[in-house]
Each structure stands twice: as C-alpha cells, then as structure tokens.
Design an enzyme around this catalytic site. Structure first.
Site, PDB file in Angstrom:
ATOM      1  NE  ARG A  64      -0.816   1.510   3.903  1.00  0.00           N
ATOM      2  CZ  ARG A  64       0.256   2.195   4.289  1.00  0.00           C
ATOM      3  NH1 ARG A  64       1.393   1.594   4.566  1.00  0.00           N
ATOM      4  NH2 ARG A  64       0.208   3.512   4.369  1.00  0.00           N
ATOM      5  NE  ARG A  98      -6.402   0.815  -1.933  1.00  0.00           N
ATOM      6  CZ  ARG A  98      -6.011   1.412  -0.803  1.00  0.00           C
ATOM      7  NH1 ARG A  98      -4.748   1.377  -0.438  1.00  0.00           N
ATOM      8  NH2 ARG A  98      -6.890   2.053  -0.055  1.00  0.00           N
ATOM      9  CD  GLN A 212      -4.302   2.233   7.275  1.00  0.00           C
ATOM     10  OE1 GLN A 212      -4.938   2.675   8.245  1.00  0.00           O
ATOM     11  NE2 GLN A 212      -4.858   2.060   6.085  1.00  0.00           N
ATOM     12  CG  ASP A 253      -3.524   7.528  -1.240  1.00  0.00           C
ATOM     13  OD1 ASP A 253      -3.191   6.377  -1.566  1.00  0.00           O
ATOM     14  OD2 ASP A 253      -3.425   7.957  -0.080  1.00  0.00           O
ATOM     15  CG  ASN A 263      -3.440  11.370   3.043  1.00  0.00           C
ATOM     16  OD1 ASN A 263      -2.709  10.633   2.378  1.00  0.00           O
ATOM     17  ND2 ASN A 263      -3.292  11.520   4.339  1.00  0.00           N
TER      18      ASN A 263
END
Length: 380
Positions: A64, A98, A212, A253, A263
């Site tokens: 990721r 994704r 995370q 992202d 994000n």
C-alpha cells in the site's frame, strides 16, 4: 497463482525494510512483498507469481501507499510479461485495483508503454518483457531519489516556518519506507528532522479503522529510535487545543489540478483543526501524485471499502470470529460508512512538498508550473 507466505523476518533485521523486491528463482521470476497486514506482530513476505496475486495483495493492503503502489504496478506488468501472460489484461486489472491512488496507474502505464514500444520495435516478446522490467526498476530507483529530495525540501520548509526548532509534528496514516522505494514522503521529512536533532515529538494518529498509524508508523518510528507518541484519531483536537502541535505532515494518494488533496480518511478534519489553531498543514508527495486530468476535489473517485473493516477489529495472531476475519465490535447486521480517503480543499493546505520543490500557496497555476518543470527535467 495465489500469494503464498515466503519466510518470516524473525532474526533478520535489515537496515532498510525490504518492502518490495524482484527475484528470479529457478522456478521463475516473482515479486516479493512485505505483508503489511501482518505488521507489527511479525515480518512475513508474500510471493506473487502473477499479476492476479499482486492485485489481491494491493486490494487487501498487504502492499500500500501511493508511491509504492506505482512501483508495484510497474513490476506487476513486468511480471505478466516475463511469465508470458496477457500484458494488457494484467495492466487493466492492476490499474483498477485501487481507484483513488493515481500513482498505481502511472506505474502501470509506464511499464505498459515500455512493453508496447519494445514489442512494436522488435517483435520479440522477450525483449518487450525486459523493457517492462527495466521501466519498473527505473521507477523504483527514481522513487527512492524523490523520497530523499522531498525530505530535504520538507525539512527546509519546517525550519522556515518554525525557526525556533524543536518541531512537534502530527502525522496521519503511514508515509514511511513502507510506502516508498526510499524513506517515504511525510514520514521522511519527520525522520530528517529527527536525524538533525530538530524533532521534539512525533504525534502518531492511530488511523482508524485499519490502524496504519498504530501498526505501521509507530513500527517505523520505533525502528528509527524517534521520540513518538500514539493517540486516537479523536484525541487530535485536544492536542491542538493544548498547543502541542507545531505542524501537520501527511502524504497524498491523489492531488487534483486545483490542489485538492485526497489522503487517508481523517486527514480533512486535521486540516480544519490546523487552520483553526494556526498550525501549518503540509502535504508531502511526489509529482506523480499530482493528477492534471482531475480538475478538482469533487472529481476524485473515493474508494469505498468493506463495512467489516469498521464493524470488526483485526489484530495479527488473534483468534477471529467475524465475517471479515476480525473480532466483531458492533451488532450483527450493522451498516458502516467506510471511505478509504477524504478530500482536503487547497485553501486548507499550507504547502505541498514534492521532489521538485514546494508549492505555497497551493493554486492550480502553481501546480501546473511544477508539473511542467518536472516534465522538462524528465525529458532532459
């Protein structure tokens, strides 16, 4: 072929975390990934023998982070080519794994273009596969170099905004070497501050629902001997109110043409808090995360993830009972709202730090100029 466990990292503590690497054992080339879903309890690697296995690893978040997804996507195209699978089909599956992470598509298209060009020029599938692999390796190297440059630009910006030093930085999600060919994006800036003796405290949001921050950022901070403190996401407001945050550092992202930043969900509330408390809100991301084809934040497709990530808690090596493989924390049948990302408008962003420099204030024109400058550097 499905992913398989390779070997535990127990007793094997490399200086740099082996997040992703290409290997060529006798049975054929593979892409080896550190399974981030198993951290911090254990360091276990996954072996991907085809693009389908990599797609599943991306969707499950075993691999990721925006920059690393681009690198992984490029290697996935190369893996399909080298093993003789349908490259175009593999590329399409990888790019769609994704939807919010723009770097994934960038990496896939780069290796795909190299494969197409070599195949058209030579007619040799072997040479085309080698070209795709070369493109993936080049992107991997470039990402590591970009990480180091972002760290330098970001540290200089922190010193400019906070000349007194002793930076107390709040971060969200995970943006270190686990998401990069180098030392990361936002975390790399904090790490540079730590190494120069200018980081007083790294505040680490746990980052619900998949933790995370708690599982990954705290893991990286501990490995680097950083002074860090973990907090629940909803404790950030009291931390700001107490005057304990000097700057917020996050990754991205996808960054739209107008400077809107997608994000990990929870980033937008931090931006609002930072603005109210007059704290710099800084986004650190490579230029490849800027998407000129996405005009604004409303145009960003936000990935919606399964509800069980909210209704269950998953912890490595803990017996499970829920439908998603976790421990139920809500009544059976509870519906959950679970966007993977939120979008922060540009007016709440103090600066965007890239390997090509800093954009502040964040405007459509400034970002366009940055991207144009980056293309000129790449061409030259």
């Amino acid at each position: 072929m499905a992913d398989q466990d390779a070997r535990s990292g127990e007793g094997r503590r490399p200086t740099g975390i082996p997040v992703l690497r290409w290997e060529e054992p006798p049975e054929g080339p593979v892409l080896v990934l550190l399974d981030q879903t198993r951290l911090p309890a254990e360091e276990v690697e996954l072996v991907c023998t085809d693009a389908a296995a990599l797609v599943e690893a991306i969707r499950s978040l075993a691999v990721r982070g925006a920059p690393l997804l681009g690198v992984a996507g490029a290697y996935g195209v190369a893996l399909a080519a080298v093993r003789g699978f349908e490259v175009e089909e593999a590329a399409a599956a990888l790019a769609g794994a994704r939807p919010t992470a723009v770097n994934l598509g960038v990496g896939v298209r780069r290796a795909q273009a190299a494969h197409r060009e070599a195949l058209a020029r030579t007619g040799d599938p072997g040479q085309a596969a080698a070209a795709a692999l070369s493109a993936a390796r080049a992107l991997h190297r470039e990402d590591a170099e970009a990480s180091a440059r972002m760290a330098g630009h970001g540290l200089a910006l922190l010193d400019e905004l906070l000349p007194a030093g002793g930076h107390r930085v709040l971060t969200h999600c995970n943006t270190g070497s686990l998401v990069s060919g180098g030392e990361g994006t936002a975390f790399a800036v904090a790490l540079a501050a730590h190494r120069s003796g200018r980081l007083r405290r790294l505040w680490v949001d746990e980052t619900r629902p998949l933790l995370q921050g708690a599982r990954l950022t705290a893991y990286e901070a501990a490995r680097n001997d950083m002074a860090y403190t973990l907090l629940t996401d909803n404790a950030a407001g009291s931390l700001f109110a107490a005057g304990e945050v000097d700057a917020v550092l996050i990754g991205a992202d996808r960054i739209a043409a107008d400077g809107s930043v997608a994000n990990k969900v929870g980033s937008y509330p931090l931006a609002v808090l930072a603005r109210y408390h007059h704290v710099p809100f800084i986004v650190v991301a490579p230029v490849t995360t800027v998407d000129p084809d996405t005009p604004d934040g409303a145009s960003i497709e936000v990935e919606q993830r399964p509800g069980y990530e909210v209704t269950e808690v998953t912890a490595p090596q803990v017996p499970v009972a829920g439908a998603g493989g976790g421990i139920p924390v809500a009544p059976l049948g509870t519906q959950a709202y679970n966007p993977a990302f939120d979008v922060t408008p540009p007016e709440l962003v103090t600066a965007i730090v890239t390997e090509e420099g800093v954009v502040s204030p964040v405007t459509n024109e400034a970002l366009a100029a940055l991207c144009a400058r980056s293309r000129q550097v790449t061409i030259s």
